[in-house]
Scaffold this motif. Structure first.
Motif, mmCIF file in Angstrom:
data_model
loop_
_atom_site.group_PDB
_atom_site.id
_atom_site.type_symbol
_atom_site.label_atom_id
_atom_site.label_comp_id
_atom_site.label_asym_id
_atom_site.label_seq_id
_atom_site.Cartn_x
_atom_site.Cartn_y
_atom_site.Cartn_z
ATOM 1 N N ILE A 139 0.890 -1.259 -0.025
ATOM 2 C CA ILE A 139 0.117 0.140 -0.166
ATOM 3 C C ILE A 139 0.769 1.146 0.032
ATOM 4 O O ILE A 139 0.305 2.370 -0.487
ATOM 5 N N LEU A 140 2.147 1.039 0.556
ATOM 6 C CA LEU A 140 3.000 2.303 0.372
ATOM 7 C C LEU A 140 4.091 2.025 -0.758
ATOM 8 O O LEU A 140 4.932 2.980 -1.088
ATOM 9 N N GLY A 141 3.948 0.984 -1.643
ATOM 10 C CA GLY A 141 4.953 1.100 -2.758
ATOM 11 C C GLY A 141 6.226 0.479 -2.098
ATOM 12 O O GLY A 141 7.289 0.509 -2.993
ATOM 13 N N THR A 142 6.349 -0.407 -0.948
ATOM 14 C CA THR A 142 7.453 -0.830 -0.339
ATOM 15 C C THR A 142 7.724 -2.159 -0.228
ATOM 16 O O THR A 142 8.061 -2.862 0.932
ATOM 17 N N SER A 143 7.041 -3.090 -1.083
ATOM 18 C CA SER A 143 6.947 -4.597 -0.953
ATOM 19 C C SER A 143 7.753 -4.851 -1.971
ATOM 20 O O SER A 143 8.228 -4.613 -2.939
ATOM 21 N N GLY A 144 8.117 -6.360 -1.944
ATOM 22 C CA GLY A 144 8.817 -7.051 -3.006
ATOM 23 C C GLY A 144 10.105 -7.454 -2.647
ATOM 24 O O GLY A 144 10.534 -7.319 -1.420
ATOM 25 N N PRO A 145 10.976 -8.136 -3.295
ATOM 26 C CA PRO A 145 12.125 -8.592 -3.023
ATOM 27 C C PRO A 145 13.210 -7.667 -2.574
ATOM 28 O O PRO A 145 14.056 -8.230 -1.846
ATOM 29 N N GLU A 146 13.104 -6.424 -3.002
ATOM 30 C CA GLU A 146 14.061 -5.497 -2.859
ATOM 31 C C GLU A 146 13.807 -4.656 -1.451
ATOM 32 O O GLU A 146 14.860 -4.035 -0.979
ATOM 33 N N CYS A 147 12.701 -5.339 -0.972
ATOM 34 C CA CYS A 147 12.479 -4.599 0.468
ATOM 35 C C CYS A 147 12.598 -5.526 1.703
ATOM 36 O O CYS A 147 12.649 -6.665 1.238
ATOM 37 N N GLY A 148 12.494 -5.064 2.906
ATOM 38 C CA GLY A 148 12.665 -6.073 4.102
ATOM 39 C C GLY A 148 11.624 -6.956 4.345
ATOM 40 O O GLY A 148 10.267 -6.560 3.613
ATOM 41 N N ASP A 149 11.713 -7.730 5.309
ATOM 42 C CA ASP A 149 10.363 -8.445 5.795
ATOM 43 C C ASP A 149 9.520 -7.589 6.379
ATOM 44 O O ASP A 149 8.160 -7.748 6.586
ATOM 45 N N ILE A 150 9.694 -6.570 7.081
ATOM 46 C CA ILE A 150 9.059 -5.542 7.624
ATOM 47 C C ILE A 150 9.298 -4.177 7.290
ATOM 48 O O ILE A 150 10.669 -3.755 7.240
ATOM 49 N N PHE A 151 8.515 -3.350 6.975
ATOM 50 C CA PHE A 151 8.726 -1.990 6.610
ATOM 51 C C PHE A 151 8.106 -1.159 7.825
ATOM 52 O O PHE A 151 6.905 -1.408 8.189
ATOM 53 N N PHE A 152 8.785 -0.299 8.224
ATOM 54 C CA PHE A 152 8.308 0.635 9.301
ATOM 55 C C PHE A 152 8.634 2.043 8.909
ATOM 56 O O PHE A 152 9.589 2.316 8.309
ATOM 57 N N THR A 153 8.297 2.995 9.784
ATOM 58 C CA THR A 153 8.467 4.210 9.670
ATOM 59 C C THR A 153 8.762 4.789 11.196
ATOM 60 O O THR A 153 8.145 4.423 12.227
ATOM 61 N N VAL A 154 9.798 6.045 11.431
ATOM 62 C CA VAL A 154 9.860 6.697 12.690
ATOM 63 C C VAL A 154 8.670 7.515 12.935
ATOM 64 O O VAL A 154 8.343 8.013 11.700
ATOM 65 N N ASN A 155 8.034 7.642 14.062
ATOM 66 C CA ASN A 155 6.974 8.489 14.454
ATOM 67 C C ASN A 155 7.414 10.048 14.270
ATOM 68 O O ASN A 155 8.313 10.363 14.571
ATOM 69 N N GLU A 156 6.390 10.772 13.892
ATOM 70 C CA GLU A 156 6.553 12.081 13.704
ATOM 71 C C GLU A 156 7.069 12.779 15.154
ATOM 72 O O GLU A 156 6.220 12.310 15.982
ATOM 73 N N GLY A 157 8.021 13.590 14.982
ATOM 74 C CA GLY A 157 8.424 14.152 16.263
ATOM 75 C C GLY A 157 9.846 13.623 16.735
ATOM 76 O O GLY A 157 10.595 14.084 17.341
ATOM 77 N N PHE A 158 10.150 12.305 16.198
ATOM 78 C CA PHE A 158 11.367 11.545 16.327
ATOM 79 C C PHE A 158 12.278 11.480 15.071
ATOM 80 O O PHE A 158 13.255 10.822 15.005
ATOM 81 N N ASN A 159 11.784 12.093 13.939
ATOM 82 C CA ASN A 159 12.221 11.739 12.604
ATOM 83 C C ASN A 159 13.751 12.579 12.796
ATOM 84 O O ASN A 159 13.886 13.795 13.176
ATOM 85 N N ARG A 160 14.686 11.844 11.911
ATOM 86 C CA ARG A 160 15.806 12.618 11.542
ATOM 87 C C ARG A 160 15.980 13.264 10.289
ATOM 88 O O ARG A 160 15.861 12.424 9.343
ATOM 89 N N LEU A 161 15.803 14.398 10.027
ATOM 90 C CA LEU A 161 16.251 15.255 8.823
ATOM 91 C C LEU A 161 14.989 14.556 7.664
ATOM 92 O O LEU A 161 14.235 15.065 7.389
ATOM 93 N N HIS A 162 15.088 13.237 7.185
ATOM 94 C CA HIS A 162 14.328 12.664 6.262
ATOM 95 C C HIS A 162 14.583 11.282 6.045
ATOM 96 O O HIS A 162 15.743 10.936 6.947
ATOM 97 N N GLY A 163 14.033 10.472 5.578
ATOM 98 C CA GLY A 163 14.369 9.163 5.381
ATOM 99 C C GLY A 163 13.848 8.006 5.992
ATOM 100 O O GLY A 163 13.573 6.903 5.692
ATOM 101 N N ASP A 164 13.634 8.272 7.275
ATOM 102 C CA ASP A 164 13.000 7.370 8.182
ATOM 103 C C ASP A 164 11.446 7.429 8.548
ATOM 104 O O ASP A 164 10.981 6.580 9.264
ATOM 105 N N GLY A 165 10.872 8.255 8.208
ATOM 106 C CA GLY A 165 9.460 8.800 8.420
ATOM 107 C C GLY A 165 8.734 8.950 7.001
ATOM 108 O O GLY A 165 9.325 8.440 6.061
ATOM 109 N N LEU A 166 7.320 9.314 7.254
ATOM 110 C CA LEU A 166 6.354 9.306 6.269
ATOM 111 C C LEU A 166 6.790 10.534 5.485
ATOM 112 O O LEU A 166 7.172 11.556 5.863
ATOM 113 N N THR A 167 6.225 10.456 4.162
ATOM 114 C CA THR A 167 6.567 11.818 3.331
ATOM 115 C C THR A 167 5.721 13.155 3.933
ATOM 116 O O THR A 167 6.067 13.953 3.513
ATOM 117 N N THR A 168 4.534 12.889 4.818
ATOM 118 C CA THR A 168 3.686 13.898 5.418
ATOM 119 C C THR A 168 4.455 14.647 6.831
ATOM 120 O O THR A 168 3.801 15.337 7.302
#
Length: 690
Positions: free
Chosen positions: A597-626
């Protein structure tokens, strides 16, 4: 399938890291006049936003912008690629051969449109089509053109003083002690840093990892992130530079030196070669400029540097690994005492002027050199030293921006490209140096957040000037798209050791009991994973891998237990709390099959996809685009379309996604949509009746 074209000429101006929220605020404050003019001729959303792909990392997002496919489809799923051999290692990923979706420039040249792809990181190099209408410049790393392959020597700061008795070379020091020329704890610097008088020094490991040859050789890169000191925001803000301490004394044994000139010696090429300097007076008898020579016997200097002015495009030989090349450098006086008692001089890194490997066709390189100039080196130092950001880092990007704009304009006017896809990295490069310093969090209490907030705005204003160079093409019938891959936020809290994209994130997974590190007999960690006890690891920005039997080299988890273990990990991630605030750290966590549903499935992705919660993000990359951050910043990228075929002064309520950009360009140009495209044209912004 082809269709009637709404435009015959199109330019994409991509700006890495440009945040739609910050752009909107500065636009409303009247600080971005050129973007305002683009908007008068174009269309966007009210908030200028576009939903980015996930993870919100440079190569995946630029590849999505080029293919209209989600990362799980095109296969560029983070900055690095997961090693097929080891769960704790990554490999180089910015390679078009890793992209499993068709790029839009393949379809533009197929339609007979002469197309230039300029430094588009993710899926442009090597060229993805052998069509002679496709021309490509670099794209193997995000920083600046040729930086990844032409780097010959490191940046330097020269400290010359009448008090200094001996020439010393200290390679890749992160921060000089003291302020300016007044280094109060010189002995501590000399004691704690590796140094030579005129000896060899090793190449900087971070430089090689992120910019150099090692990354592209295809081997494994293994980095463990155990604590905050290992994170990119700490290391990236303290990129080292060579320091040279040199005596400053009356000039002796020169063929041509003024009677009152003062001399000093500096070392280049990793400390192996000498250059000679004279500190000179002006007509009023004040020392205010410096001349550098290759030899005391030379009649003329190879560069003269006036106080307060950055001098660029200076060609001097440098040597690396036994090879000597003419190299381009810049110089600037940071401090010069009027009485000549002390000098502080910056010297840029050196770029080999003969290296045209990443230009296709290679004839493009001499064309640019002859008509525009050599590629200017950008500075990578500054970070927590705001003076260096102000005096060196930002001005070096000013010079580079001007060179890139001049290059693109020359090629548009003289080589007559129909379509240009371009990328500029100034904001993102600055973001990794200074954005986290725009809030006074505990690790950076020694910095002033207001200073860094002002610097953030300066990089947006700098970018506005760059974009303004292309406004005349609207009158020539071009359609212009201004895009970014992601935004950059100022963190609200110190981030957890989770979601760092450069390697294996140990701390949180170790606390939860899934990753186990080996220890010596005294109980001290030895920096190796104990695979006999490790059930799962978190590596790259958003991925967790189960250490699975039959799939992974050291697998211990029975495939029959995989689903249950994933459920347990997801539950534990949601329950994990920040020790300082007590707040939840993880935003969402999904199994690979659900991450579609986020476009992050398939063989090049991990067994689990997660994001860091808003308020604890570092710059970019670990959270949602919003995700949003301090100082009105966000990770949400920018979208503006303007010019022929686009409605003027129009805003749409439609949610615009990065996958929509490629089909929108295809419809504007009347070309075939790339085969794996998953987006849809933003038809609401098209001019009616065309």
């Amino acid at each position: 399938m082809t269709r009637d074209a709404r435009t015959q000429k199109l330019i994409v101006l991509g700006i890495d890291g440009m945040d739609s929220a910050t752009t909107k605020r500065l636009l409303d404050e009247g600080k971005l006049p050129h973007i305002k003019r683009f908007l008068e001729h174009g269309a966007t959303r009210q908030d200028l936003s576009m939903l980015g792909a996930h993870p919100t990392i440079t190569p995946p997002c630029w590849t999505t912008l080029a293919t209209g496919a989600y990362p799980g489809t095109h296969g560029i799923t983070c900055y690095w690629r997961q090693s097929p051999e080891s769960l704790d290692a990554v490999t180089y990923n910015i390679d078009s051969r890793n992209c499993k979706a068709e790029q839009i420039w393949n379809t533009t040249v197929e339609a007979g449109l002469k197309t230039l792809v300029w430094h588009w990181p993710g899926s442009s190099w090597p060229p993805s089509s052998d069509n002679p209408l496709l021309h490509v410049v670099d794209g193997t790393q995000p920083g600046s053109v040729n930086m990844g392959i032409a780097q010959m020597d490191w940046e330097k700061i020269v400290y010359a003083s009448k008090e200094t008795k001996k020439l010393r070379f200290i390679p890749h020091t992160q921060k000089a002690a003291g302020v300016g020329c007044n280094i109060t704890d010189l002995e501590e610097v000399l004691r704690t840093q590796p140094q030579t008088d005129e000896a060899d020094s090793e190449e900087d490991e971070m430089m090689e990892l992120w910019w150099g040859d090692k990354a592209r050789e295809g081997g494994e890169i293994r980095t463990y992130v155990n604590g905050l000191e290992d994170t990119e925001m700490m290391i990236g803000a303290k990129v080292g530079y060579d320091i040279i301490f040199t005596p400053l004394k009356p000039a002796e044994k020169w063929n041509s030196a003024a009677e009152d000139a003062l001399e000093f010696t500096l070392l280049i090429s990793a400390g192996k070669e000498k250059r000679f300097g004279l500190v000179l007076k002006n007509q009023d008898g004040i020392y205010d400029h410096v001349a550098l020579y290759r030899s005391k016997q030379d009649a003329e200097p190879f560069v003269t540097i006036e106080k307060g002015k950055m001098v660029g495009e200076i060609i001097d030989d440098t040597t690396k690994k036994g090879k000597t090349r003419p190299s381009c450098r810049s110089y600037k006086i940071l401090e010069l005492a009027p009485d000549g008692t002390s000098l502080r001089l910056w010297i840029s890194n050196a770029l080999d002027t003969t290296n045209k490997i990443l230009w296709h066709p290679q004839s493009l390189y001499p064309t640019i050199v002859n008509h525009v100039g050599h590629v200017p080196p950008v500075s990578l130092i500054g970070g927590e030293d705001s003076e260096l950001v102000d005096q060196i880092f930002e001005p070096s990007w000013d010079a580079y921006n001007q060179w890139q704009a001049d290059s693109l304009i020359y090629l548009l006017d003289h080589e007559h490209y129909d379509v240009v896809f371009s990328h500029l990295h100034n904001i993102d490069c600055a973001g990794h140096q200074i954005w986290h310093l725009a809030k006074n969090l505990e690790p950076w209490k020694h910095t002033d957040e207001k200073v860094y907030q002002a610097l953030i705005e300066r990089f947006y204003i700098q970018t506005d000037r760059y974009l303004g160079r292309f406004l005349p093409y609207l009158d020539e019938g071009f359609t212009i798209l201004i895009l970014s891959d992601h935004g950059l936020l100022v963190g609200e809290n110190v981030p957890p050791i989770l979601g760092e994209y450069g390697g294996l994130n140990v701390k949180v997974m170790e606390e939860l009991g899934y990753t186990v590190m080996k220890k010596d007999k005294s109980g001290n960690a030895i920096g190796e994973v104990d695979w006999s006890k490790t059930r799962a690891v978190q590596i790259r920005s958003n991925y967790i891998y189960i250490n699975l039997k039959g799939r992974d080299k050291h697998g211990i988890v029975d495939p029959a237990d995989k689903y249950r273990l994933e459920e347990q990990i997801i539950s534990d991630l949601y329950n994990y709390r920040d020790e300082a605030t007590g707040q939840r750290v993880v935003g969402i966590a999904l199994r690979n099959k659900d991450a579609i549903i986020l476009g992050t499935s398939g063989p090049e992705c991990g067994d689990i996809f997660f994001t860091v919660n808003e308020g604890f993000n570092r710059l970019h990359g670990d959270g949602l685009t919003t995700a949003k951050g301090y100082f009105g910043t966000s990770v949400t990228p920018l979208f503006i379309a303007t010019g022929k075929g686009v409605r003027h002064g129009f805003t749409t309520d439609r949610v615009i996604r990065q996958v929509d950009v490629t089909p929108t360009i295809s419809f504007l140009l009347g070309t075939r949509i790339p085969d794996q495209c998953e987006g849809a044209p933003i038809y609401q912004i098209f001019q009616k009746g065309l």
